[in-house]
Design an enzyme around this catalytic site. Sequence first.
Site, PDB file in Angstrom:
ATOM      1  CE1 TYR A 109      63.213 -26.817   0.507  1.00 49.57           C
ATOM      2  CE2 TYR A 109      64.694 -26.232  -1.281  1.00 49.57           C
ATOM      3  CZ  TYR A 109      64.474 -26.829  -0.065  1.00 49.57           C
ATOM      4  OH  TYR A 109      65.517 -27.447   0.602  1.00 49.57           O
ATOM      5  CD  GLU A 197      64.594 -27.273   3.966  1.00 48.75           C
ATOM      6  OE1 GLU A 197      64.806 -28.077   3.057  1.00 48.75           O
ATOM      7  OE2 GLU A 197      64.220 -27.611   5.117  1.00 48.75           O
TER       8      GLU A 197
END
Length: 386
Positions: A109, A197
């Site tokens: 992530y 993101e």
Amino acid sequence: MNLHEYQAKGMLRDYGITTPRGLAIDSAGQCAASAAELGGDAWVIKAQVHAGGRGKAGGVKLCRSVAELTAAAEALLGSRLVTYQNAPDGQPVQTMLIEETLPIARELYLSITVDRAAERIGLVASAAGGMEIEDVARTSPEKILRETVDPANGFMDYQGRNLAFGLDLQGDQVAAFGKLVKTCYRLFIEKDLSLLEINPLVVTTDGRVLPLDCKMAVEDNALYRQKTLAELADFSQIDPKEAEAHHHNVNYIALNGNIGCMVNGAGLAMATMDLIKLSGGMPANFLDVGGGATAQSVAEAFQIILADPNVKSVLINIFGGIVRCDLIAEGIIQAVRDVGVKVPVVVRLEGTNAEKGRALLAASGLAIIAANDLNDAARQAVEAAQ
């Protein structure tokens, strides 16, 4: 302003970041040609909506034949995809992204956002990619890695290495990750993003580091200088009333109550909604017509508010500072007449020429309820809605 995944990945490629090869389509008939162009014997097809949780909601499918690919596109295009982020109404699927499949060894992530507490840009990384980062932070906070960028120095190479080592990347992956993060930071700054993101950021079995998914949000207040990005806005993904308000330069957010709110000033609008709640009611919207409200902007605001069939009364709360209350009163009277308002309207005026404004409302002959103060206005709006 949010971007679709295919738009965000296009920006990554513009900055030299390699992404999985993919094609955006808007009809199922394009599937066969897209599969042939991408090659291979399996593809991933993804619904393009401004919401997370698409995979769990059935919006991401692995297809091993053109027939499967076409069937998935036919099922999703034109539908409304409901995820945990956009429930209960969901959002319309008008575009699909078809991508090649990759041999995935690990899922990570990575995000860049504005850390408002630190007044800095913050980087967040985790080895728990593919999961909701909020759940990871709550259940396994030790898996969350952070770096804060000093605006005087900008992003430093050692910060990328810190994150790479924390993610247990090895060999050439460390340099590849550092280059990717540095490039993403430059994109973030140059394009006035509020969020970038990548979840998941994958490490393939042959050691490549690639963004498998990407979400970007552009700071609305910077769209005047990001005109190319502003053209990418997909207004089908937001409430139609919010889209209409955007075109009229009115700040509007739809809520689930039955008392329409029209206020000049964001802080005053928040206080107004609080008092409606304290009086036992539920606001139907946040609407800020701005400090320079005019008769035209009041009429436009009325139309937006009344487009919501749940609205049973309207509370107008105006503080006359920059704008005079008598001018606002004239705008309210004109709007009530022109728009054909059929629900009770409660008005609280305070500030410059407030007495003149109240006198105009009283002499209008219209069913407008004048309130003495904000508490009284909230109470009367709630009673009128009931």
